[in-house]
Each structure stands twice: as structure tokens, then as C-alpha cells.
Design a protein around this motif. Structure first.
Motif, mmCIF file in Angstrom:
data_model
loop_
_atom_site.group_PDB
_atom_site.id
_atom_site.type_symbol
_atom_site.label_atom_id
_atom_site.label_comp_id
_atom_site.label_asym_id
_atom_site.label_seq_id
_atom_site.Cartn_x
_atom_site.Cartn_y
_atom_site.Cartn_z
ATOM 1 N N CYS A 64 37.662 -33.687 38.482
ATOM 2 C CA CYS A 64 37.788 -33.024 37.402
ATOM 3 C C CYS A 64 37.153 -33.926 36.287
ATOM 4 O O CYS A 64 37.182 -35.141 36.210
ATOM 5 C CB CYS A 64 39.130 -32.939 36.974
ATOM 6 S SG CYS A 64 40.286 -31.807 38.293
ATOM 7 N N PRO A 65 36.291 -33.465 35.688
ATOM 8 C CA PRO A 65 35.460 -34.149 34.520
ATOM 9 C C PRO A 65 36.282 -34.024 33.222
ATOM 10 O O PRO A 65 37.006 -33.185 32.851
ATOM 11 C CB PRO A 65 34.238 -33.385 34.434
ATOM 12 C CG PRO A 65 34.610 -32.022 34.652
ATOM 13 C CD PRO A 65 35.498 -32.013 35.806
ATOM 14 N N PHE A 66 36.152 -35.100 32.532
ATOM 15 C CA PHE A 66 36.856 -35.268 31.048
ATOM 16 C C PHE A 66 36.078 -36.368 30.429
ATOM 17 O O PHE A 66 35.348 -37.013 31.080
ATOM 18 C CB PHE A 66 38.357 -35.586 31.218
ATOM 19 C CG PHE A 66 38.778 -36.925 31.767
ATOM 20 C CD1 PHE A 66 39.111 -37.907 30.598
ATOM 21 C CD2 PHE A 66 38.689 -37.378 33.054
ATOM 22 C CE1 PHE A 66 39.353 -39.309 31.237
ATOM 23 C CE2 PHE A 66 39.061 -38.934 33.288
ATOM 24 C CZ PHE A 66 39.209 -39.611 32.350
ATOM 25 N N SER A 67 36.219 -36.596 29.213
ATOM 26 C CA SER A 67 35.609 -37.217 28.066
ATOM 27 C C SER A 67 36.710 -38.206 27.526
ATOM 28 O O SER A 67 37.725 -38.125 27.304
ATOM 29 C CB SER A 67 34.982 -36.659 27.213
ATOM 30 O OG SER A 67 33.831 -35.762 27.858
ATOM 31 N N ILE A 68 36.309 -39.545 27.236
ATOM 32 C CA ILE A 68 36.935 -40.399 26.461
ATOM 33 C C ILE A 68 36.049 -40.736 25.114
ATOM 34 O O ILE A 68 34.740 -40.772 25.354
ATOM 35 C CB ILE A 68 37.173 -41.739 26.951
ATOM 36 C CG1 ILE A 68 38.150 -41.505 28.250
ATOM 37 C CG2 ILE A 68 37.873 -42.610 25.917
ATOM 38 C CD1 ILE A 68 38.468 -42.705 28.907
ATOM 39 N N GLU A 69 36.417 -40.344 23.985
ATOM 40 C CA GLU A 69 35.738 -40.318 22.628
ATOM 41 C C GLU A 69 36.097 -41.712 22.158
ATOM 42 O O GLU A 69 37.136 -42.177 21.833
ATOM 43 C CB GLU A 69 36.336 -39.404 21.657
ATOM 44 C CG GLU A 69 35.575 -39.266 20.463
ATOM 45 C CD GLU A 69 36.634 -40.277 19.500
ATOM 46 O OE1 GLU A 69 36.035 -40.969 18.655
ATOM 47 O OE2 GLU A 69 37.911 -40.313 19.572
ATOM 48 N N ILE A 70 35.003 -42.493 21.718
ATOM 49 C CA ILE A 70 34.871 -43.797 21.432
ATOM 50 C C ILE A 70 34.278 -43.750 20.081
ATOM 51 O O ILE A 70 32.960 -43.784 20.057
ATOM 52 C CB ILE A 70 34.487 -44.937 22.154
ATOM 53 C CG1 ILE A 70 35.507 -44.942 23.405
ATOM 54 C CG2 ILE A 70 34.515 -46.233 21.438
ATOM 55 C CD1 ILE A 70 34.918 -45.939 24.585
ATOM 56 N N ASP A 71 34.666 -43.767 18.927
ATOM 57 C CA ASP A 71 33.985 -43.918 17.738
ATOM 58 C C ASP A 71 32.973 -42.942 17.418
ATOM 59 O O ASP A 71 31.992 -42.793 16.939
ATOM 60 C CB ASP A 71 33.159 -45.273 17.579
ATOM 61 C CG ASP A 71 32.650 -45.783 16.085
ATOM 62 O OD1 ASP A 71 33.480 -45.183 15.087
ATOM 63 O OD2 ASP A 71 31.913 -46.576 16.107
ATOM 64 N N GLY A 72 33.711 -41.579 17.670
ATOM 65 C CA GLY A 72 32.930 -40.277 17.458
ATOM 66 C C GLY A 72 32.085 -40.003 18.590
ATOM 67 O O GLY A 72 31.454 -39.073 18.456
ATOM 68 N N VAL A 73 31.848 -40.845 19.691
ATOM 69 C CA VAL A 73 30.814 -40.387 20.764
ATOM 70 C C VAL A 73 31.668 -40.306 21.944
ATOM 71 O O VAL A 73 32.593 -41.112 22.196
ATOM 72 C CB VAL A 73 29.816 -41.562 21.120
ATOM 73 C CG1 VAL A 73 28.863 -41.151 22.092
ATOM 74 C CG2 VAL A 73 29.069 -41.790 19.715
ATOM 75 N N GLU A 74 31.311 -39.066 22.750
ATOM 76 C CA GLU A 74 32.171 -38.613 23.908
ATOM 77 C C GLU A 74 31.478 -39.343 25.243
ATOM 78 O O GLU A 74 30.284 -39.261 25.248
ATOM 79 C CB GLU A 74 32.386 -37.254 24.023
ATOM 80 C CG GLU A 74 33.048 -36.610 23.179
ATOM 81 C CD GLU A 74 33.617 -35.345 23.296
ATOM 82 O OE1 GLU A 74 33.274 -34.722 24.410
ATOM 83 O OE2 GLU A 74 33.906 -34.607 22.488
ATOM 84 N N TYR A 75 32.405 -39.863 26.097
ATOM 85 C CA TYR A 75 31.381 -40.431 27.407
ATOM 86 C C TYR A 75 32.426 -39.801 28.524
ATOM 87 O O TYR A 75 33.509 -39.727 28.759
ATOM 88 C CB TYR A 75 31.749 -42.002 27.259
ATOM 89 C CG TYR A 75 31.270 -42.660 26.154
ATOM 90 C CD1 TYR A 75 29.828 -42.851 26.206
ATOM 91 C CD2 TYR A 75 31.976 -42.797 25.077
ATOM 92 C CE1 TYR A 75 29.338 -43.304 25.110
ATOM 93 C CE2 TYR A 75 31.313 -43.550 23.776
ATOM 94 C CZ TYR A 75 29.949 -43.617 23.671
ATOM 95 O OH TYR A 75 29.448 -44.241 22.693
ATOM 96 N N SER A 76 31.519 -39.537 29.497
ATOM 97 C CA SER A 76 32.003 -38.903 30.929
ATOM 98 C C SER A 76 32.851 -39.790 31.816
ATOM 99 O O SER A 76 32.407 -41.072 32.001
ATOM 100 C CB SER A 76 30.925 -38.213 31.612
ATOM 101 O OG SER A 76 30.011 -37.298 30.584
ATOM 102 N N TYR A 77 33.868 -39.240 32.088
ATOM 103 C CA TYR A 77 34.750 -39.889 33.183
ATOM 104 C C TYR A 77 35.181 -38.718 33.936
ATOM 105 O O TYR A 77 34.991 -37.623 33.790
ATOM 106 C CB TYR A 77 36.047 -40.584 32.665
ATOM 107 C CG TYR A 77 35.519 -41.823 31.708
ATOM 108 C CD1 TYR A 77 35.691 -42.978 32.449
ATOM 109 C CD2 TYR A 77 35.406 -41.847 30.498
ATOM 110 C CE1 TYR A 77 35.395 -44.236 31.681
ATOM 111 C CE2 TYR A 77 35.066 -43.012 29.974
ATOM 112 C CZ TYR A 77 35.038 -44.082 30.447
ATOM 113 O OH TYR A 77 34.926 -45.212 29.835
ATOM 114 N N TYR A 78 35.898 -39.102 35.318
ATOM 115 C CA TYR A 78 36.263 -38.070 36.311
ATOM 116 C C TYR A 78 37.715 -38.561 36.744
ATOM 117 O O TYR A 78 38.049 -39.611 36.535
ATOM 118 C CB TYR A 78 35.149 -38.069 37.572
ATOM 119 C CG TYR A 78 33.879 -37.636 36.870
ATOM 120 C CD1 TYR A 78 33.563 -36.422 36.605
ATOM 121 C CD2 TYR A 78 33.081 -38.578 36.479
ATOM 122 C CE1 TYR A 78 32.157 -35.918 36.140
ATOM 123 C CE2 TYR A 78 31.636 -38.526 36.021
ATOM 124 C CZ TYR A 78 31.343 -36.998 35.917
ATOM 125 O OH TYR A 78 30.212 -36.695 35.230
#
Length: 148
Positions: A64-78
């Protein structure tokens, strides 16, 4: 005249092919905008931690993909649904957390402890559902426990 035009076209074609060649990778220390800004310890979204990597490592499992938003930018995680209990507190203990999110007291913070997940994502019964495609929000963190 035809030979001159053919020579010019051949030269342009060679230059075009040379321009399309493989680009050198960014220098090892240049992680800005790969997985956070230079103020975080995020190391990019390397191919070895892509959806394909996890699918190969856990064949037949639901990735399952999800994102973590840091300082307005989203980064991909699973996440692999069978490896955690569906909360960020259990996800951080899995191999999918390859870059160091961890608990500090009741906070889930990034590797260099500059950002923490917002309170709606933490605890045994978080307000926000940890599901495929969700975006986990963060806020600045300092070791004193207050926002920067």
C-alpha cells in the motif's frame, strides 16, 4: 549542396543523440528536493525502496502506497498490511520505515528529529486512518517538545 545539407543534418543528429545520453547522478551530498529539504535527514526516494522493490521482497502481499508530507512536499512510502497493525506507531517498526522515523516520548519524529507527525496520526487509536493513498502530515519538531 546536397552533400552539405546531408553533412549538416548528420551533425545535428549526432548532437541530438549526445544530448539525450544518460545524465550523471546528483552528487552524493545533494539530497535537496529528493526526499525533503536540506534541513531534514531524508535521503531521497531511492529505487531500492520503490513499490517494485517491496513487491519483490514480499511477493503476494498487498503493498500500500502512502505519503508523508514534510514542509509542504509529499514523499512516497509503502506499507505491507500484514507487517503492521494499521497505525503509524506499528509501521515505524517495520522494514518499510527505511529512513528512521521513530518514537521520542509520545511523538513520531523523523531521523534527525526536525519534524514530527501531527497528533492525529499517533497513538493506538489515531484520528486519521492509515490507508492506501493517504498523506501523513508533519510539523516542525524540537527536542524540547515544542514546535520550532
Amino acid at each position: 549542396m546536397k552533400k552539405l545539407i546531408a553533412l549538416v543534418l548528420a551533425t545535428l543528429m549526432l548532437l541530438g543523440l549526445a544530448a539525450c545520453g544518460k545524465k550523471d547522478e546528483a552528487p552524493a551530498g545533494d539530497t535537496q528536493n529528493q526526499q525533503g529539504n536540506t534541513a531534514t535527514s531524508e535521503e531521497g526516494d531511492p529505487a531500492e525502496y520503490s513499490m517494485d522493490y517491496w513487491a519483490e521482497k514480499y511477493p503476494g502481499e498487498n503493498i500500500c502506497p502512502f505519503s508523508i508530507e514534510i514542509d509542504g512536499v509529499e514523499y512516497s512510502y509503502y506499507r505491507v498490511s500484514g507487517l503492521d497493525e494499521g497505525t503509524m506507531a506499528t509501521w515505524i517498526k517495520t522494514p518499510m520505515n527505511w529512513n528512521g522515523w521513530h518514537l521520542v516520548g509520545n511523538d513520531i519524529v523523523n531521523g534527525d528529529e526536525t519534524y514530527k507527525m501531527t497528533s492525529d496520526w499517533i497513538g493506538d487509536n489515531p484520528e486519521q486512518s492509515f490507508s492506501s493513498g493517504c498523506t501523513v502530515t508533519t510539523e516542525p519538531y524540537s527536542s524540547s517538545g515544542t514546535e520550532k
